[in-house]
Design a protein around this motif. Structure first.
Motif, PDB file in Angstrom:
ATOM      1  N   THR A   1      -7.221   5.908   1.798  1.00  0.00           N
ATOM      2  CA  THR A   1      -6.400   4.854   2.128  1.00  0.00           C
ATOM      3  C   THR A   1      -7.156   3.665   2.796  1.00  0.00           C
ATOM      4  OG1 THR A   1      -4.315   6.245   2.736  1.00  0.00           O
ATOM      5  CG2 THR A   1      -4.529   3.976   3.749  1.00  0.00           C
TER       6      THR A   1
ATOM      7  N   ARG B   1       0.872   3.737  -2.863  1.00  0.00           N
ATOM      8  CA  ARG B   1      -0.365   4.442  -3.164  1.00  0.00           C
ATOM      9  C   ARG B   1      -0.750   5.182  -2.123  1.00  0.00           C
ATOM     10  NH1 ARG B   1      -3.602   6.993  -5.629  1.00  0.00           N
ATOM     11  NH2 ARG B   1      -5.745   6.932  -5.234  1.00  0.00           N
TER      12      ARG B   1
ATOM     13  N   GLU C   1       0.830   8.377  -3.260  1.00  0.00           N
ATOM     14  CA  GLU C   1       0.104   9.115  -4.161  1.00  0.00           C
ATOM     15  C   GLU C   1      -1.113   9.829  -3.693  1.00  0.00           C
ATOM     16  OE1 GLU C   1      -0.923   6.046  -6.880  1.00  0.00           O
ATOM     17  OE2 GLU C   1       0.891   5.576  -7.918  1.00  0.00           O
TER      18      GLU C   1
ATOM     19  N   LEU D   1       0.761  -1.256  -0.082  1.00  0.00           N
ATOM     20  CA  LEU D   1      -0.001   0.145  -0.127  1.00  0.00           C
ATOM     21  C   LEU D   1       0.978   1.232   0.095  1.00  0.00           C
ATOM     22  CD1 LEU D   1      -2.995  -0.393   2.597  1.00  0.00           C
ATOM     23  CD2 LEU D   1      -3.116  -0.028  -0.006  1.00  0.00           C
TER      24      LEU D   1
ATOM     25  N   THR E   1     -13.812   3.337  -7.111  1.00  0.00           N
ATOM     26  CA  THR E   1     -13.483   4.636  -7.357  1.00  0.00           C
ATOM     27  C   THR E   1     -14.836   5.588  -7.395  1.00  0.00           C
ATOM     28  OG1 THR E   1     -11.543   4.147  -8.594  1.00  0.00           O
ATOM     29  CG2 THR E   1     -12.236   6.376  -8.814  1.00  0.00           C
TER      30      THR E   1
ATOM     31  N   GLU F   1      -8.779   2.147  -0.342  1.00  0.00           N
ATOM     32  CA  GLU F   1      -7.796   1.241  -1.150  1.00  0.00           C
ATOM     33  C   GLU F   1      -7.959  -0.252  -0.324  1.00  0.00           C
ATOM     34  OE1 GLU F   1      -6.019   1.398  -3.861  1.00  0.00           O
ATOM     35  OE2 GLU F   1      -7.033   3.552  -4.308  1.00  0.00           O
TER      36      GLU F   1
END
Length: 434
Positions: A185, A147, A150, A144, A194, A188
């Motif tokens: 987070t 990401r 990001e 993770l 999304t 994810e």
């Protein structure tokens, strides 16, 4: 009496649903309701800025704990000493987290309690934690890490774009930085699509807000649980690469949908509000302390790690651990706690216990690592502790490196902190970036 009973049982059984608890607000928790709770209890949920309210000279009955009487004839113990808190949280056979096993728990509360790790005891807790823990090891969480970075960079990009569009504008660090990072987070981690993430963020934020009253709060919990049920069903049909998909692929029907729901809800309630509050309050500390600001911005990984641990200890945003119920008579700190008594452990005061070191009421960027209770202790210690650390270690330096001249846009005296809360935090934090 019914309203008070609902209030107390909701507080005991759903403590971490409370984003903020303020006096006033139509249909909310008003001063008359709060007045029924003893001052000896309320003072442990209030702070003066970042510091706990001072205790009175007679506020300690024996070393590190005090008995208080609650409405409805309930007896409770407030435990504040580090050693005493550690003993309570570590004595599994003497204390229970499963409040629904006690007589008198309202049916409505049972309906809205998804179970999971927070409100279960061994052997059920042992089985569920054994399933969940491998997904939160440092090795597994590394997948993770890119990401998370990001997500942080995307939030910083948006803040920079807003400042470019209007150089005089103030940016709210709470809504623009502290809340989105843990929320996205968790999206994810749980595999939230999304296109659903905006609605997921709304539900996950609203469920912590009790201004609309207990019934509305439970309604929001019900909505968020219904949404999570859909996520669980989708992951059961087509397991993804996230937490739930990994559990389904590894354990199959050994884990029921209800248990998956409880685990997913625990990740949400345990990882969103706490991390968001740490990001906001920790950023405030860094803006106030030049040495900490410089070390967090320019230091190596060891400097960042030590500073994050000192921030966790000093702020202890989860002020109280989940309530425990004494299974039997037990002695803590030389005092006898009777079977059935409620035990409330103050993590904040334990982390400032003078027995751990000197001047622990102060934030010291040079202190180094001390043991702390920010993530709890024992079998109920926060399973997502390493994920939270990963977020903090990435977010703080990224913020200060991108905006080295960031500063408060208003005097600290004008900042709005939560008045009475289990998870302490801020409503907003306006800053200028340049």
């Amino acid at each position: 009496m019914r309203t008070l009973r609902s209030r107390l049982t909701s507080w005991i059984g759903g403590a971490y649903l409370a984003r903020r608890m303020k006096q006033g607000g139509q249909g909310g928790i008003d001063a008359s309701t709060l007045a029924l709770l003893p001052e000896e209890l309320l003072t442990h949920f209030r702070r003066d800025g970042l510091d706990p309210e001072p205790l009175g000279e007679d506020d300690r009955e024996g070393p590190g704990l005090r008995k208080v009487s609650l409405p409805l004839g309930l007896d409770a113990w407030i435990v504040t000493g580090y050693d005493e808190v550690r003993q309570v949280l570590g004595t599994v056979d003497a204390f229970s987290n499963d409040f629904t096993s006690f007589s008198g728990t309202p049916a409505a509360l049972r309906k809205h309690n998804p179970g999971g790790l927070g409100f279960s005891d061994p052997p059920e807790h042992t089985r569920l934690r054994r399933i969940l823990t491998p997904e939160f090891t440092v090795r597994r969480l590394r997948r993770l890490q890119p990401r998370i970075q990001e997500i942080i960079d995307e939030q910083l990009d948006a803040m920079e774009a807003a400042a470019d569009a209007d150089p005089t504008a103030h940016i709210d660090l709470v809504s623009a930085f502290a809340w989105p990072i843990p929320s996205l987070t968790i999206c994810e981690l749980l595999g939230v699509p999304t296109e659903d993430r905006h609605e997921f963020q709304r539900l996950s934020t609203d469920r912590f807000d009790l201004l609309a009253g207990v019934e509305a709060g439970l309604g929001t919990v019900s909505d968020s649980l219904s949404y999570l049920e859909g996520i669980v069903a989708e992951q059961r049909r087509d397991p993804g690469d996230g937490l739930l998909g990994m559990i389904v692929r590894t354990h199959g029907d050994e884990v029921s949908d209800h248990e998956l729901l409880g685990l997913a809800d625990g990740v949400l309630t345990g990882g969103l509000e706490t991390s968001a509050s740490m990001l906001a309050l920790g950023s405030l500390m860094l803006l106030q302390n030049g040495t900490a600001h410089e070390r967090m911005r320019d230091g190596d990984a060891g400097d960042v790690d030590a500073l994050v641990e000192e921030l966790l200890r000093h702020l202890s945003v989860v002020q109280m651990a989940f309530p425990r119920f004494a299974r039997r008579d037990v002695e803590i700190g030389g005092r006898r706690i009777a079977s059935g008594d409620i035990v409330l452990c103050s993590l904040l005061r334990a982390d400032r216990d003078e027995g751990l070191g000197k001047a622990l009421d102060a934030f010291d960027p040079e202190r180094g690592k001390l043991p702390h209770m920010a993530f709890g202790h024992g079998i109920h210690r926060c399973v997502g502790a390493e994920l939270a650390r990963m977020e903090l270690r990435a977010a703080y330096p990224s913020l200060l490196r991108r905006f080295p001249d960031i500063r408060l846009a208003v005097p600290q005296s004008e900042l709005s902190f939560r008045k009475l809360s289990i998870v302490y935090g801020m409503e907003s934090m306006p800053v200028t970036l340049r």
